[in-house]
Design an enzyme around this catalytic site. Structure first.
Site, PDB file in Angstrom:
ATOM      1  N   GLN A 166       8.659  -7.644 -10.267  1.00 36.17           N
ATOM      2  CA  GLN A 166       8.312  -6.219 -10.283  1.00 36.17           C
ATOM      3  C   GLN A 166       9.466  -5.238 -10.148  1.00 36.17           C
ATOM      4  O   GLN A 166       9.543  -4.272 -10.914  1.00 36.17           O
ATOM      5  CB  GLN A 166       7.289  -5.920  -9.178  1.00 36.17           C
ATOM      6  CG  GLN A 166       6.760  -4.497  -9.206  1.00 36.17           C
ATOM      7  CD  GLN A 166       5.702  -4.200  -8.160  1.00 36.17           C
ATOM      8  OE1 GLN A 166       5.378  -3.051  -7.915  1.00 36.17           O
ATOM      9  NE2 GLN A 166       5.169  -5.220  -7.533  1.00 36.17           N
ATOM     10  N   GLU A 179       8.017  -7.401  -1.591  1.00 35.63           N
ATOM     11  CA  GLU A 179       7.499  -6.054  -1.333  1.00 35.63           C
ATOM     12  C   GLU A 179       7.263  -5.777   0.152  1.00 35.63           C
ATOM     13  O   GLU A 179       7.810  -4.836   0.719  1.00 35.63           O
ATOM     14  CB  GLU A 179       6.209  -5.840  -2.125  1.00 35.63           C
ATOM     15  CG  GLU A 179       5.446  -4.567  -1.801  1.00 35.63           C
ATOM     16  CD  GLU A 179       6.210  -3.307  -2.174  1.00 35.63           C
ATOM     17  OE1 GLU A 179       6.251  -2.368  -1.367  1.00 35.63           O
ATOM     18  OE2 GLU A 179       6.769  -3.274  -3.287  1.00 35.63           O
ATOM     19  N   ASP A 194       9.170  -2.622  -4.173  1.00 39.10           N
ATOM     20  CA  ASP A 194       9.502  -3.102  -5.519  1.00 39.10           C
ATOM     21  C   ASP A 194       9.672  -1.958  -6.509  1.00 39.10           C
ATOM     22  O   ASP A 194      10.763  -1.705  -7.020  1.00 39.10           O
ATOM     23  CB  ASP A 194       8.407  -4.055  -6.013  1.00 39.10           C
ATOM     24  CG  ASP A 194       8.591  -5.466  -5.473  1.00 39.10           C
ATOM     25  OD1 ASP A 194       9.736  -5.884  -5.292  1.00 39.10           O
ATOM     26  OD2 ASP A 194       7.587  -6.148  -5.235  1.00 39.10           O
ATOM     27  N   GLY A 213       4.497  16.817   8.913  1.00 40.89           N
ATOM     28  CA  GLY A 213       5.263  18.043   8.724  1.00 40.89           C
ATOM     29  C   GLY A 213       4.789  19.122   9.672  1.00 40.89           C
ATOM     30  O   GLY A 213       4.069  18.856  10.628  1.00 40.89           O
ATOM     31  N   GLY A 214       5.175  20.333   9.382  1.00 40.47           N
ATOM     32  CA  GLY A 214       4.829  21.430  10.267  1.00 40.47           C
ATOM     33  C   GLY A 214       3.409  21.939  10.103  1.00 40.47           C
ATOM     34  O   GLY A 214       2.950  22.776  10.881  1.00 40.47           O
TER      35      GLY A 214
END
Length: 428
Positions: free
Chosen positions: A21, A143, A172, A250-251
């Protein structure tokens, strides 16, 4: 040909020594952009994925076909002296060579980087590795190993559960995308210098690059708790970036909430982000208008200790509507949200077919199948998605078109065993 119709990488020839892959993802992307990708495979066997996870007997698996479109296939016995000689000629004729074998495999074939440079100083030799230089550089990687060693698994899942790998193939395919970028950069550099160079991309490094916000949070931990994580304010933070469930990272706080039908549909959910700019609209939609002025809810910082209650209230509303009805309500209000789309829904989505993101391809033995298309769209360079090659389908074509062999020379190559068993039809 009108230059306006040229594909971006037209004229670039890639010697594809990849399998499974990570490497095939890279070379297929180059092929989508117009590179002539010559996939070298073992005679009689080919890429291992041709036979893995087969859903139809006797034909190439979807695992192979979806990673090897836009390529030509030639079989080559590199243990055969004539095969090695032919491999050398292919190195001379190509611009890029890509491989993802175990460490040292190409060297043991008799073609270390130093020799490749001698054969073709303009060659760009690109490799996928599991790890960069260090204690693990000789280890094989797959993977999920890459996800675990690159930081993804330790930061995925819920805090009260084990680490989890993600269904996205960030080890991969993610590494293949990084390597393709490195190859194109090296090609640009070659335009200036006239010389090729070595390009390597470690799977651990690629996964970590995709987890950079978690490395950011590791450093933030030294200065106090991570307030946007669900552990705040009642849970405990350890010494490492924790798993954060479905928190946005995040914020702007976000979470996956249930929608109408969740009891029987495992994908009847939607992700909702409580963006500060649209907080008043969210309060009105979920029938909590008092939260707009309540000191415990009126500002982003004040809301952090109450996120669990906020998303419980949002979920009480979303459970009365389908995920698409929720979208129809929230999008006009500029509230960021996204339904959990199943693979079935994505496969059947007309807009993805229209943009070439999902493509139906016709294969000579498998018939029609769906595959992903090029996710990168260029306004002046068309890209098309072609079927994967049959094993050794283009042996004669490559010998003639790439190496300039005549019919008699092609027959001699077959007779030598360089391509595997002699071509009986050609002998006749």
């Amino acid at each position: 040909m009108d230059k306006r119709d040229m594909k971006a990488l037209e004229g670039v020839r890639v010697l594809d020594m990849t399998h499974v892959q990570s490497g095939p993802t890279c070379t297929q992307l180059l092929g989508w952009f117009g590179a002539d990708v010559i996939k070298v495979e073992r005679p009689g066997v080919g890429d291992a994925t041709r036979g893995q996870l087969r859903d139809l007997p006797g034909v190439d698996s979807l695992y192979f076909t979806m990673l090897n479109g836009n390529k030509r296939s030639i079989t080559l016995d590199t243990k055969n002296e004539a095969g090695k000689a032919l491999f050398k000629k292919l190195i001379e004729a190509c611009d890029v060579m890509v491989e993802n074998f175990a460490p040292g495999a190409i060297d043991r074939m008799g073609f270390p980087w130093e020799k490749i440079q001698e054969i073709n100083p303009r060659m760009i030799y690109a490799s996928v590795k599991g790890f960069g230089p260090g204690p693990y550089e000789d280890c094989k990687v797959y993977e999920n190993v890459a996800q675990c060693t690159g930081g993804s698994a330790s930061t995925t899942g819920f805090d009260d559960g084990p680490p989890l790998v993600t269904g996205a193939q960030i080890g991969d395919s993610g590494t293949g995308l990084h390597l393709a970028f490195g190859i194109v950069t090296a090609l640009f550099h070659r335009e200036k210098t006239g010389r090729g160079q070595r390009v390597t991309c470690a799977m651990q490094d690629s996964v970590l690059n995709l987890c950079r916000v978690k490395l950011r949070d590791q450093q933030r931990l030294a200065h106090g708790p991570l307030k946007e994580y669900p552990q705040y304010p009642h849970g405990e933070f350890g010494e490492a970036t924790p798993r954060s469930g479905n928190a946005s990272g995040g914020g702007q706080p976000g979470w996956i909430v249930k929608c109408k039908g969740w009891e029987t549909d495992p994908n009847a959910y939607i992700y909702v982000i409580t963006q500060a700019a649209v907080w008043p609209q969210i309060c009105d939609v979920i029938d909590r208008p008092e939260w707009k002025t309540d000191p415990d809810y009126a500002t982003p910082d004040a809301r952090l200790p109450h996120l669990a209650r906020i998303f419980e209230a949002i979920e009480a509303w979303t459970r009365t509507k389908t995920k698409f009805e929720v979208m129809d309500t929230l999008n006009p209000l500029n509230v960021p949200c996204g339904p959990i789309l199943s693979m079935k829904e994505l496969a059947e989505e007309p807009s993805l077919r229209a943009t070439g993101t999902v493509v139906e391809v016709d294969h000579p033995t498998r018939g029609k199948y769906l595959t992903v298309g090029n996710p990168v769209k260029l306004s002046a360079s068309p890209a098309d998605v072609q079927r994967s090659p049959l094993l050794g389908e283009h042996c004669d074509e490559i010998l003639k078109d790439v190496l300039g062999y005549g019919d008699d020379e092609v027959q001699d190559v077959w007779t030598s065993g360089a391509l595997g068993q002699p071509n009986v039809d050609a002998a006749e």
